[in-house]
Design a protein around this motif. Structure first.
Motif, short mmCIF file in Angstrom:
data_model
loop_
_atom_site.label_atom_id
_atom_site.label_comp_id
_atom_site.label_asym_id
_atom_site.label_seq_id
_atom_site.Cartn_x
_atom_site.Cartn_y
_atom_site.Cartn_z
N ASP A 333 1.01 -1.38 -0.19
CA ASP A 333 -0.06 -0.48 0.06
C ASP A 333 0.85 0.91 -0.25
OD1 ASP A 333 -1.99 2.05 0.66
OD2 ASP A 333 -2.75 1.59 1.74
N LEU A 334 0.90 1.89 -1.10
CA LEU A 334 1.21 2.78 -1.62
C LEU A 334 0.89 4.15 -0.88
CD1 LEU A 334 4.37 1.60 -4.10
CD2 LEU A 334 4.65 2.21 -1.79
N ASN A 335 -0.06 4.90 -1.04
CA ASN A 335 -0.67 5.81 -0.73
C ASN A 335 -1.17 5.82 0.79
OD1 ASN A 335 -2.71 4.19 -2.16
ND2 ASN A 335 -2.46 5.18 -4.16
N ALA A 336 -1.48 4.86 1.46
CA ALA A 336 -1.72 4.80 2.80
C ALA A 336 -4.03 4.58 2.99
CB ALA A 336 -1.82 5.79 3.66
N PHE A 355 0.55 0.34 -10.52
CA PHE A 355 -0.83 0.08 -10.81
C PHE A 355 -1.39 0.75 -9.22
CE2 PHE A 355 1.79 -2.77 -13.58
CZ PHE A 355 1.10 -2.75 -14.50
N ASN A 356 -2.29 1.50 -8.80
CA ASN A 356 -3.20 1.68 -8.02
C ASN A 356 -4.00 0.89 -8.02
OD1 ASN A 356 -3.97 3.58 -6.01
ND2 ASN A 356 -4.91 4.77 -7.15
N GLY A 357 -3.85 -0.19 -6.54
CA GLY A 357 -5.29 -1.06 -5.92
C GLY A 357 -6.42 -0.15 -5.64
N THR A 358 -7.44 -1.05 -5.66
CA THR A 358 -8.63 0.06 -5.82
C THR A 358 -9.53 -1.38 -5.32
OG1 THR A 358 -10.13 -1.28 -8.33
CG2 THR A 358 -8.78 0.89 -8.30
N ALA A 380 8.66 0.91 2.62
CA ALA A 380 9.29 1.30 3.58
C ALA A 380 9.16 3.54 3.85
CB ALA A 380 11.06 1.26 4.14
N ASP A 381 8.14 3.07 5.17
CA ASP A 381 7.93 4.94 5.28
C ASP A 381 9.15 5.33 6.08
OD1 ASP A 381 6.57 6.89 6.14
OD2 ASP A 381 5.61 6.36 7.64
N LEU A 382 10.15 6.85 4.65
CA LEU A 382 11.54 6.78 4.80
C LEU A 382 11.71 8.31 5.68
CD1 LEU A 382 12.87 5.44 1.65
CD2 LEU A 382 12.97 4.56 3.86
N ASP A 383 9.95 8.83 5.67
CA ASP A 383 9.98 9.81 5.95
C ASP A 383 9.03 9.96 6.90
OD1 ASP A 383 7.56 9.43 4.07
OD2 ASP A 383 7.71 11.24 3.67
N GLY A 384 8.75 9.18 7.97
CA GLY A 384 7.46 8.83 8.77
C GLY A 384 5.85 9.60 8.73
N LEU A 386 3.56 8.09 7.45
CA LEU A 386 2.34 7.23 7.88
C LEU A 386 2.49 6.46 6.96
CD1 LEU A 386 0.89 8.30 10.77
CD2 LEU A 386 2.58 6.64 10.71
N ILE A 387 2.95 7.06 5.39
CA ILE A 387 2.22 6.28 3.83
C ILE A 387 3.31 5.83 3.94
CG2 ILE A 387 2.23 7.02 1.53
CD1 ILE A 387 0.58 10.10 2.76
N ASN A 388 3.95 4.79 3.13
CA ASN A 388 4.34 3.78 2.26
C ASN A 388 5.64 4.69 1.36
OD1 ASN A 388 4.89 1.79 4.23
ND2 ASN A 388 3.47 0.71 3.20
#
Length: 749
Positions: A333-336, A355-358, A380-384, A386-388
């Motif tokens: 999940d790359l957009n929380a 490919f954006n999951g729906t 990984a969430d590199l900037d903290g 809470l979004i990968n």
């Protein structure tokens, strides 16, 4: 001229963009550890401020030097390790990337087994061959790498890199993720569990030796593809897929045990359209959200579609990949939004497919642009936030160039942001991510060394809210026998210390503030591929106090400069620091001696002055061609500072009896600058107090006359710099947090 920038406390200078004009690097007020953020101020041909850029990291002991011999100034600094910012024509501030650990004569990988500390250390396991033993290693309290388990063979024999996954759910006896590896051509793979939980404290701890489970393939087949961890039956437990004999095998987990690996076949309603036998996928997971697994193959996505009242899905090919085959894929999940997305990339072409999951089989496709083909993906969430985030490696065009590590930071809608390069690493072999205490970081494994000397290196890029993960140079090393040594960098000097034209680094360091174990480390020709930190066999007086800690905070009293003070063609490092009684100052001179060990035992000069806030510059203050020591002393109380000159008596010899105080006793200099002599201007030293900018000039050797150039308010910093490119130094003052330039009244009256 006043330049409103704010937050300025002290100043350094250099031509960081190579345009022929000197730029100003300002520092904010120091914290208790002697750290601050850096700002770079660039000026136009009229001396007006053109641009300011912030380097967001907290750093200490910055040194300006041209490390790359490209005519642009670079910055070396300490963040308890050693960092480098190379000057860029575009004024970019991308730190240099250094390997944190070097492992001689072995490839190396790092596996993260837990998302928090274990025994106060990161839960990372090194996979390497040490003393001829291939193993899973972690350091003990003494710094020795201990064998925690055995892979089924050395890295070179494995079918791909080891992977980790939480195969067993028993948080009491198996609280960490397990390590899975397979040897190419073998008929079984291993699962090693290196963690347990203390019965007394309940804390997670490492086993003396990990528990190894060997999972056989039935029927027997030769493994040809690396293991893949996925919940293939969507029951909440991770299973293991492995390719063997051109087929896919699966070992099912129920959370307590792992079954024998057997051939995997799709359970489908449309077996007349799609064969139940599939090739080994790049990634697997339920990204359609219907309770059945979906797959990413090099040439397509294969998604499930449940058939009502049948209990089996139809499988359909969606988003075929007609171009170069994908070689890497991740499902995350790359957009929380709580729905799994798919990313896929290829070493054969540019760009990453997103490919954006729906939550259905209908995925929305996007493209993430790249500047080169992509070889590795990590999430990984590199900037903290809470979004990968998506990290990847852009392959260099040739072996002589370095690969780029880039990150597309995640956002709440659609695809991640455009990529930003965060590091450059030579000969990248693997990129992986891990989380620790809620913050993601990256590990880059790379190859190094020439023929017959092949070794491995690990680079740790620590995530941060400033979106600039970077890897500084640790004063650490792993010896051939597996012993780990490291130290904290306090003060840094850069110069031709071991040979003319070199750009060596000398670092004052410690690994025990309380024991006052002051160490000296050397990095020969910093920035060169073969440069490594080495601890020198030098002894600094334990009565010195370059830094101290009370357990809660630390303070740095160290200051230093580098120049050739004895005329032998090589530089010496001159360090100034407080003594343990806090009332006296020590000058330490370190230099190399031809034909002996790299450095002689240091020379120490004691001063009857405190120097909890010191500064030092090596400059020819009497015109005899030899560098003298110009020294600003004083306690933390800013009203009692002195500007002293110790005259060079020849061959780098100094005596406190041949010292002079430059400033009147009523003044208390906060900073000073040396101005190079030019026609019409004799040797000059300027200094700033809280209320005045003063110029001391010498028409007679070792005699100075001072005068006030201008009033200031809360003066704190000063530097001599040619900001307008007219080949004449100007004075730039830091006062009340802003910059003031002084270009007039600098000639001899």
């Amino acid at each position: 001229m006043r330049v409103e920038v704010g937050g300025v406390s002290s100043l350094l200078s250099g031509d960081f963009d190579g345009d022929g004009r000197t730029d100003i690097m300002s520092r904010e007020p120091l914290d208790a550890y002697g750290r601050s953020r850096l700002r770079f101020h660039y000026f136009d041909a009229r001396g007006g401020l053109a641009e300011t850029r912030l380097f967001p990291k907290l750093v200490a002991s910055p040194v300006v030097a041209d490390l790359s011999a490209d005519g642009r100034s670079d910055v070396v600094f300490s963040d308890f390790r050693v960092g480098v910012l190379l000057g860029q024509a575009d004024r970019g501030l991308l730190p240099e990337t250094f390997a944190f650990y070097h492992v001689p004569r072995s490839k190396v990988r790092m596996v993260a087994i837990y998302d928090d500390l274990i025994n106060h250390e990161s839960a990372l396991i090194a996979v390497a061959t040490i003393n001829g033993v291939a193993g899973y290693y972690s350091p003990d309290a003494s710094g020795s790498l201990l064998l925690r388990g055995r892979p089924p063979g050395p890295l070179e024999a494995l079918a791909g890199d080891p992977v980790e996954g939480d195969i067993f759910d028993d948080t009491g006896d198996s609280p960490c993720r397990e390590i899975i590896a397979a040897v190419r051509g073998a008929t079984a793979f291993t699962v090693v569990d290196v963690c347990t939980r203390s019965a007394e404290t309940g804390e997670v701890t490492l086993r003396d030796i990990g528990l190894t489970r060997t999972i056989a393939l039935e029927p027997r087949a030769a493994i040809d593809t690396a293991p893949l961890v996925a919940d293939i039956d969507v029951n909440g437990h991770l299973d293991v897929l492995v390719g063997a004999g051109g087929r896919v095998y699966v070992a099912h987990s129920d959370g307590q045990s792992l079954s024998t690996a057997v051939p995997y076949r799709l359970a489908l309603a449309n077996h007349d359209e799609i064969a139940p036998d599939i090739a080994m996928p790049l990634a697997a997971g339920d990204f359609t959200g219907d309770g059945f697994p979906d797959f990413v193959f090099p040439d397509r996505l294969l998604t499930s579609n449940p058939v009502p009242n049948v209990g089996l899905p139809r499988y359909e090919v969606v988003h075929p990949n007609p171009g170069a085959r994908w070689t890497e894929a991740r499902i995350a999940d790359l957009n929380a939004n709580g729905k799994l997305d798919v990313v896929a990339a290829s070493v054969g072409r540019l760009g990453i497919d997103f490919f954006n999951g729906t939550g259905t089989r209908h995925l929305t496709d996007f493209s993430i642009p790249t500047s080169a083909p992509v070889s590795h993906l990590a999430v990984a969430d590199l900037d903290g936030d809470l979004i990968n985030d998506l990290a990847f490696v852009e392959r260099a065009a040739s072996e002589s160039e370095r690969d780029a590590v880039a990150v597309s930071f995640g956002r709440l809608a659609g695809a991640p942001l455009a990529p930003a390069t965060i590091a450059r690493v030579a000969r990248t072999e693997e990129l992986s991510a891990f989380s620790e205490s809620g913050r993601g970081s990256l590990i880059v494994s790379s190859a190094e060394g020439g023929e017959g000397e092949e070794g491995g290196a690990l680079t740790l890029l620590v995530g941060n809210g400033d979106r600039l993960p970077f890897a500084s140079l640790g004063l650490s090393s792993i010896s051939i026998d597996g012993h780990l040594v490291n130290a904290v960098a306090l003060g840094l000097s850069v110069g031709a210390l071991t040979a003319p034209q070199h750009r060596d680094l000398l670092a004052l360091a410690t690994n025990d503030f309380d024991a006052r174990d002051w160490q000296v480390w050397l990095v020969r020709d910093l920035g060169q591929p073969a440069s490594r930190p080495e601890r020198l066999a030098l002894k600094l007086d334990p009565r010195l106090l370059p830094a101290y800690s009370n357990g809660l905070e630390a303070s740095l009293t160290w200051a230093g400069d580098t120049a050739d003070i004895d005329g032998d063609g090589r530089d010496e490092a001159v360090w100034v620091m407080s003594k343990a009684d806090y009332d006296h100052c020590a000058i330490v001179i370190l230099g190399a001696v031809p034909g002996t060990e790299p450095f002689a035992e240091p020379t120490t000069i004691d001063l009857d002055e405190p120097c909890a806030r010191a500064d030092v510059k090596l400059a020819d203050a009497d015109g005899d061609g030899s560098r003298d020591i110009v020294l600003l002393t004083g306690p933390l109380v800013s009203s009692e500072r002195k500007l002293l000159i110790l005259w060079n008596l020849g061959k780098g010899r100094f005596s406190t009896s041949a010292a002079m105080q430059l400033n009147p006793s009523a003044d208390s200099p906060q900073a000073f600058a040396y101005l190079k002599p030019i026609p019409g201007r004799a040797i000059s030293l300027a200094y700033v107090t809280e209320s005045s900018l003063l110029l001391a000039q010498s028409t007679v050797p070792r005699q100075f006359t001072s005068r006030v150039l201008a009033p200031v308010v809360r003066g704190s910093g000063l530097v001599a710099a040619d900001i307008n490119g007219d080949q004449t130094d100007d004075l730039i003052v830091a006062a009340s947090g802003n910059l003031f330039s002084m270009t007039a009244q600098l000639r001899v009256r």
